[in-house]
Design a protein around this motif. Structure first.
Motif, PDB file in Angstrom:
ATOM      1  N   PHE A  21      27.485  54.231  47.715  1.00  0.00           N
ATOM      2  CA  PHE A  21      28.889  53.953  47.420  1.00  0.00           C
ATOM      3  C   PHE A  21      29.456  55.018  46.483  1.00  0.00           C
ATOM      4  O   PHE A  21      28.885  55.291  45.431  1.00  0.00           O
ATOM      5  CB  PHE A  21      29.035  52.573  46.781  1.00  0.00           C
ATOM      6  N   PRO A  22      30.590  55.636  46.845  1.00  0.00           N
ATOM      7  CA  PRO A  22      31.164  56.701  46.018  1.00  0.00           C
ATOM      8  C   PRO A  22      32.019  56.124  44.884  1.00  0.00           C
ATOM      9  O   PRO A  22      33.195  55.828  45.054  1.00  0.00           O
ATOM     10  CB  PRO A  22      32.020  57.498  47.013  1.00  0.00           C
ATOM     11  N   PHE A  23      31.420  55.978  43.712  1.00  0.00           N
ATOM     12  CA  PHE A  23      32.151  55.435  42.569  1.00  0.00           C
ATOM     13  C   PHE A  23      33.219  56.413  42.087  1.00  0.00           C
ATOM     14  O   PHE A  23      33.119  57.628  42.277  1.00  0.00           O
ATOM     15  CB  PHE A  23      31.183  55.142  41.423  1.00  0.00           C
ATOM     16  N   ARG A  24      34.254  55.828  41.463  1.00  0.00           N
ATOM     17  CA  ARG A  24      35.281  56.614  40.793  1.00  0.00           C
ATOM     18  C   ARG A  24      35.366  56.171  39.335  1.00  0.00           C
ATOM     19  O   ARG A  24      34.968  55.060  38.987  1.00  0.00           O
ATOM     20  CB  ARG A  24      36.651  56.408  41.462  1.00  0.00           C
ATOM     21  N   ASP A  25      35.905  57.041  38.490  1.00  0.00           N
ATOM     22  CA  ASP A  25      36.111  56.678  37.097  1.00  0.00           C
ATOM     23  C   ASP A  25      36.953  55.413  37.005  1.00  0.00           C
ATOM     24  O   ASP A  25      38.023  55.321  37.638  1.00  0.00           O
ATOM     25  CB  ASP A  25      36.824  57.813  36.352  1.00  0.00           C
ATOM     26  N   PRO A  84      44.946  53.913  45.764  1.00  0.00           N
ATOM     27  CA  PRO A  84      45.304  54.855  44.699  1.00  0.00           C
ATOM     28  C   PRO A  84      45.158  54.244  43.306  1.00  0.00           C
ATOM     29  O   PRO A  84      45.134  54.980  42.306  1.00  0.00           O
ATOM     30  CB  PRO A  84      46.771  55.173  44.999  1.00  0.00           C
ATOM     31  N   HIS A  85      45.068  52.915  43.220  1.00  0.00           N
ATOM     32  CA  HIS A  85      45.000  52.232  41.934  1.00  0.00           C
ATOM     33  C   HIS A  85      43.549  52.105  41.466  1.00  0.00           C
ATOM     34  O   HIS A  85      42.603  52.451  42.184  1.00  0.00           O
ATOM     35  CB  HIS A  85      45.632  50.846  42.056  1.00  0.00           C
ATOM     36  N   ARG A  86      43.394  51.610  40.277  1.00  0.00           N
ATOM     37  CA  ARG A  86      42.054  51.335  39.763  1.00  0.00           C
ATOM     38  C   ARG A  86      41.407  50.243  40.604  1.00  0.00           C
ATOM     39  O   ARG A  86      42.002  49.193  40.850  1.00  0.00           O
ATOM     40  CB  ARG A  86      42.141  50.893  38.299  1.00  0.00           C
ATOM     41  N   PRO A  99      23.914  49.871  42.554  1.00  0.00           N
ATOM     42  CA  PRO A  99      23.848  51.053  41.697  1.00  0.00           C
ATOM     43  C   PRO A  99      24.612  50.812  40.395  1.00  0.00           C
ATOM     44  O   PRO A  99      25.704  50.238  40.402  1.00  0.00           O
ATOM     45  CB  PRO A  99      24.528  52.138  42.543  1.00  0.00           C
ATOM     46  N   LEU A 100      24.043  51.241  39.288  1.00  0.00           N
ATOM     47  CA  LEU A 100      24.713  51.151  37.992  1.00  0.00           C
ATOM     48  C   LEU A 100      25.196  52.547  37.610  1.00  0.00           C
ATOM     49  O   LEU A 100      24.402  53.433  37.334  1.00  0.00           O
ATOM     50  CB  LEU A 100      23.763  50.590  36.937  1.00  0.00           C
ATOM     51  N   ASP A 101      26.508  52.704  37.636  1.00  0.00           N
ATOM     52  CA  ASP A 101      27.136  54.004  37.427  1.00  0.00           C
ATOM     53  C   ASP A 101      27.902  53.976  36.114  1.00  0.00           C
ATOM     54  O   ASP A 101      28.659  53.041  35.844  1.00  0.00           O
ATOM     55  CB  ASP A 101      28.087  54.305  38.597  1.00  0.00           C
ATOM     56  N   ASP A 102      27.714  54.996  35.291  1.00  0.00           N
ATOM     57  CA  ASP A 102      28.355  55.025  33.975  1.00  0.00           C
ATOM     58  C   ASP A 102      29.881  55.092  34.071  1.00  0.00           C
ATOM     59  O   ASP A 102      30.569  54.781  33.091  1.00  0.00           O
ATOM     60  CB  ASP A 102      27.847  56.217  33.163  1.00  0.00           C
ATOM     61  N   ARG A 103      30.406  55.463  35.220  1.00  0.00           N
ATOM     62  CA  ARG A 103      31.861  55.527  35.368  1.00  0.00           C
ATOM     63  C   ARG A 103      32.482  54.166  35.624  1.00  0.00           C
ATOM     64  O   ARG A 103      33.704  54.007  35.532  1.00  0.00           O
ATOM     65  CB  ARG A 103      32.220  56.471  36.523  1.00  0.00           C
ATOM     66  N   ALA A 104      31.655  53.187  35.961  1.00  0.00           N
ATOM     67  CA  ALA A 104      32.143  51.866  36.340  1.00  0.00           C
ATOM     68  C   ALA A 104      31.896  50.860  35.219  1.00  0.00           C
ATOM     69  O   ALA A 104      31.052  51.062  34.340  1.00  0.00           O
ATOM     70  CB  ALA A 104      31.453  51.398  37.615  1.00  0.00           C
ATOM     71  N   HIS A 105      32.642  49.746  35.278  1.00  0.00           N
ATOM     72  CA  HIS A 105      32.432  48.632  34.359  1.00  0.00           C
ATOM     73  C   HIS A 105      32.020  47.416  35.188  1.00  0.00           C
ATOM     74  O   HIS A 105      32.627  47.122  36.211  1.00  0.00           O
ATOM     75  CB  HIS A 105      33.702  48.317  33.571  1.00  0.00           C
ATOM     76  N   TYR A 106      30.990  46.721  34.725  1.00  0.00           N
ATOM     77  CA  TYR A 106      30.418  45.595  35.461  1.00  0.00           C
ATOM     78  C   TYR A 106      30.707  44.296  34.710  1.00  0.00           C
ATOM     79  O   TYR A 106      30.392  44.171  33.520  1.00  0.00           O
ATOM     80  CB  TYR A 106      28.912  45.796  35.640  1.00  0.00           C
TER      81      TYR A 106
END
Length: 297
Positions: A21-25, A84-86, A99-106
């Motif tokens: 999955f392509p995470f975004r900030d 386009p939104h968060r 996946p745990l990505d530092d750019r995301a909040h869980y």
């Protein structure tokens, strides 16, 4: 915590759909067990992200259930890529399965497991089994449906069942596995645990706290409108736009928002069954997690 995510699968979901999955900030991942306040948290996130109760699309489109096999994975990915939104994405998978990505909040929402089990029993009776089988490629149910086990009996069986939590995620073991894993990660800056009862008791305060965790600024004059839109009664009135049923697997969408009351599970059990529940959870989770989860002294 390093390691390859655990794969969780059921007849209608597969956590492997998160691979790649392509995470975004700024992405928000809402990780809950069934009937723990998933849609409620999705709505709260939508209100904070958009700053208005007038959402640009139905909630399930804005916040898809990525693991759900009913919708093709590529279609879900494409819809999220076009936003386009968060983004705020739903999953019923524990954090050790995605996946745990530092750019995301869980965000992990917890509810008293007995209350969750009561709501799950009611939800099960509202599913169109033939439609669900059709959408997931499973064999269609044959013959008339079997009589349902009465709620009190079903709740006792749920307490006593012995299963693999990775295979029966809505079991008592599965619930405690999910919450135990999140509890162990609660000090991470991008992991937030929210208790269902706190949403019931102080919705305004919880929404403001989440906005702070997400780094979202909300103009002071907007708060009353946003909080009102996240109340249980208001969400029930907007069931057609909010209920997670884009493929028509629910027989009655309005029944999705049933009561939302806390304490009903404990009220249904006799003393012996409640004692067994206490003993089982004590063996499944640390004491500090249980104190936070149960909140009954």
């Amino acid at each position: 915590m390093p390691g390859t995510p655990i794969r969780y699968r059921s007849s209608d979901e597969d956590s492997a759909r998160w691979r790649g999955f392509p995470f975004r900030d700024g992405d928000i991942v809402i990780s809950t067990r069934s009937k723990n306040g998933t849609t409620w948290m999705q709505m709260i996130c939508a209100l904070l992200v958009f700053g208005t109760p007038d959402l640009p699309a139905p909630l399930p489109e804005l916040s898809p259930w990525l693991d759900w096999l009913v919708e093709p994975r590529d279609e879900v990915y494409a819809r999220l890529a076009a936003q386009p939104h968060r983004r705020f994405v739903k999953t019923h998978t524990p954090l050790d399965g995605i996946p745990l990505d530092d750019r995301a909040h869980y965000v992990v929402v917890a509810r008293h497991p007995l209350d969750m089990a009561v709501s799950l029993w009611h939800q099960s009776g509202n599913l169109d089994r033939e439609r669900l089988a059709e959408l997931t490629g499973q064999p269609a149910p044959q013959g008339p449906p079997a009589p349902r086990t009465p709620l009190v009996e079903a709740l006792g069986r749920w307490v006593d069942r012995e299963v693999d939590p990775r295979e029966e995620m809505d079991s008592l073991q599965g619930v405690m596995w999910h919450l135990g894993d999140a509890w162990a990660r609660r000090d991470r800056p991008n992991v937030t645990l929210v208790h269902y009862d706190d949403l019931v008791g102080d919705l305004d305060g919880q929404m403001r706290a989440l906005a702070g965790r997400f780094g979202i600024e909300v103009p002071a004059q907007r708060w009353p409108e946003l909080v009102e839109a996240a109340t249980f009664d208001r969400m029930r009135q907007r069931a057609d736009r909010l209920v997670p049923d884009p493929a028509g697997v629910l027989e009655d969408r309005s029944a999705f928002f049933r009561r939302g009351r806390s304490g009903q599970g404990r009220e249904l059990l006799d003393a012996a069954t409640l004692a067994r529940y206490r003993a089982r959870t004590a063996a499944l989770a640390p004491r500090d997690l249980l104190a936070w989860l149960h909140r009954d002294g």
